[in-house]
Design a protein around this motif. Sequence first.
Motif, PDB file in Angstrom:
ATOM      1  N   GLY A  52      -0.372  -2.829   5.725  1.00 27.09           N
ATOM      2  CA  GLY A  52       1.050  -2.635   5.393  1.00 27.09           C
ATOM      3  C   GLY A  52       1.234  -1.383   4.572  1.00 27.09           C
ATOM      4  O   GLY A  52       0.292  -0.869   3.960  1.00 27.09           O
ATOM      5  N   ASP A  53       2.478  -0.897   4.556  1.00 32.25           N
ATOM      6  CA  ASP A  53       2.802   0.340   3.840  1.00 32.25           C
ATOM      7  C   ASP A  53       1.906   1.500   4.260  1.00 32.25           C
ATOM      8  O   ASP A  53       1.564   2.361   3.444  1.00 32.25           O
ATOM      9  N   GLN A  54       1.479   1.461   5.486  1.00 32.29           N
ATOM     10  CA  GLN A  54       0.651   2.548   6.035  1.00 32.29           C
ATOM     11  C   GLN A  54      -0.642   2.755   5.253  1.00 32.29           C
ATOM     12  O   GLN A  54      -1.100   3.879   5.066  1.00 32.29           O
ATOM     13  N   VAL A  55      -1.199   1.639   4.758  1.00 33.32           N
ATOM     14  CA  VAL A  55      -2.485   1.690   4.054  1.00 33.32           C
ATOM     15  C   VAL A  55      -3.545   1.030   4.933  1.00 33.32           C
ATOM     16  O   VAL A  55      -3.298  -0.004   5.550  1.00 33.32           O
ATOM     17  N   LYS A  71      -2.483  -7.118   1.595  1.00 37.50           N
ATOM     18  CA  LYS A  71      -1.557  -6.598   0.594  1.00 37.50           C
ATOM     19  C   LYS A  71      -1.054  -7.771  -0.244  1.00 37.50           C
ATOM     20  O   LYS A  71      -0.650  -8.796   0.294  1.00 37.50           O
ATOM     21  N   ASN A  73       1.082  -7.102  -3.278  1.00 38.54           N
ATOM     22  CA  ASN A  73       2.432  -6.586  -3.520  1.00 38.54           C
ATOM     23  C   ASN A  73       2.376  -5.058  -3.466  1.00 38.54           C
ATOM     24  O   ASN A  73       1.330  -4.495  -3.106  1.00 38.54           O
ATOM     25  N   ASP A  74       3.436  -4.395  -3.844  1.00 41.25           N
ATOM     26  CA  ASP A  74       3.504  -2.936  -3.653  1.00 41.25           C
ATOM     27  C   ASP A  74       2.429  -2.167  -4.409  1.00 41.25           C
ATOM     28  O   ASP A  74       2.092  -1.046  -4.032  1.00 41.25           O
ATOM     29  N   THR A  75       1.914  -2.762  -5.480  1.00 42.40           N
ATOM     30  CA  THR A  75       0.920  -2.015  -6.265  1.00 42.40           C
ATOM     31  C   THR A  75      -0.443  -2.690  -6.280  1.00 42.40           C
ATOM     32  O   THR A  75      -1.314  -2.309  -7.054  1.00 42.40           O
ATOM     33  N   TYR A  77      -3.581  -4.465  -3.738  1.00 43.13           N
ATOM     34  CA  TYR A  77      -4.219  -4.895  -2.493  1.00 43.13           C
ATOM     35  C   TYR A  77      -5.455  -5.690  -2.873  1.00 43.13           C
ATOM     36  O   TYR A  77      -6.020  -5.492  -3.956  1.00 43.13           O
ATOM     37  N   SER A 100      -4.312   6.282   3.584  1.00 44.72           N
ATOM     38  CA  SER A 100      -2.914   5.907   3.834  1.00 44.72           C
ATOM     39  C   SER A 100      -2.190   7.122   4.405  1.00 44.72           C
ATOM     40  O   SER A 100      -2.648   8.258   4.238  1.00 44.72           O
ATOM     41  N   GLN A 104      -0.480   7.378  -2.215  1.00 42.75           N
ATOM     42  CA  GLN A 104       0.010   6.201  -2.950  1.00 42.75           C
ATOM     43  C   GLN A 104      -1.007   5.813  -4.010  1.00 42.75           C
ATOM     44  O   GLN A 104      -2.210   5.941  -3.787  1.00 42.75           O
TER      45      GLN A 104
END
Length: 413
Positions: A52-55, A71, A73-75, A77, A100, A104
């Motif tokens: 997700g999030d292009q990671v 993932k 959350n946003d910060t 993994y 990514s 990020q």
Amino acid sequence: MKSFNSILAAMLVLAGFSCKSTTKWEGQGPIQIIPTESRAIEKQVKQTYFVGDQVYFSNEFEGARLNGAEKVNDTLYRVLILPENEPINPSPWYAFKVWSERAQTFWIEFTYSENGFHRYFPKISNDGNQFSNVDSLNFMLPKVQEGRPKEAYLKVTSSPDTLWIAAQDLVGTVDAETWKDKLAEQSFVERIEIGKSTEGRKLEVLKIGEADDREMLMVISMQHPPEVTGYLAMKSFVETICEDSPESRAFRKKYNLYLMPQMNPDGVANGHWRHNAGGIDTNRDWVNFNQPEPKALAAFMEKKVADTGGEFVFAADFHSTWEDIFYTINEDLEGNMPGLIPKLIKRSSKRIPGYDPNIRPTETNERSVTSNSYFFFVHGAESMTFEVGDNTPRDLIKQKGEYTARELMRLLK
Ligand SMILES: [Zn+2]
């Protein structure tokens, strides 16, 4: 935030080990004889995880170990690291790639199997070749259970360029082959294939020297895949023997050194924590010889002795563990050159200012299941297990390997 070293120190103390210089670490307990017939291993699925999030996280390279990535959350993994089978010695190796599509910054949480814990301070690399320790400010071991950290957190900045993250430098596969190629360019080095591993990899010994085989030496390393620091000490030892100096040249005219730097090529290639492709700790198989690696080396050594009438006078098996330690043979027992090992450790250690070696001779007089014991009890070779700490500074590792070689050449003159 505590530094990694203070956490490691706390961890070792809680686990019953001491890192104070006044009390020496007592090393591992007695080694049990265990069955060594092959056992099933679980192969990790080789894949790239798009989380997700292009990671992306990937284990698609030799030596990798990554059993899951997600993932949170946003910060944050999360990665999962599992052993090849259990029960297993606690040496949770990990190695994976991250990238990514845009730059990020996030944390990676390392999680292990139920009995697992975090052990190795992370190394990173931008080319998969040169590794360095991560900045300790970007690393946390927040939860310690029964003296061991359960999870670890590492902050990274990903980008379209690949970032390698690993428990130690990735030296067991490509680097080891390149190193052997380089050694073999010299006229006094010869490659000898002695068998194949379970997965068909070459088991290879290098002969170093131009002597007859009257008096021989045996050096091995990397029975256990994550034990890179021991491998680095072995390299320094061997490079010193191979030097173009009057002392090394004279030594090579008198003695042949036989070297097997990759004792467990399948385990290294598959990113194992400890075992070979037969799911066995090869350093427990030197009596039973159920596994191809110890079996091939023992057959090679025994044939050498039978064919030449010579003998092995010295042997060393390089490993890594929590702290530097030498496992030696009970000093009441005499091999082909009594007193060689204690003298060698004493003299080489003296060259390092302030260094007091931790030496642990076996307490019994009986043969056990390790290579060290096999070399001594079957061949009479004065023998030691040369253990280097996981976090021993690299320049000290190099010095220890070099000085051991120099003093050995002097003692065997
Ligand atoms: Zn080991």
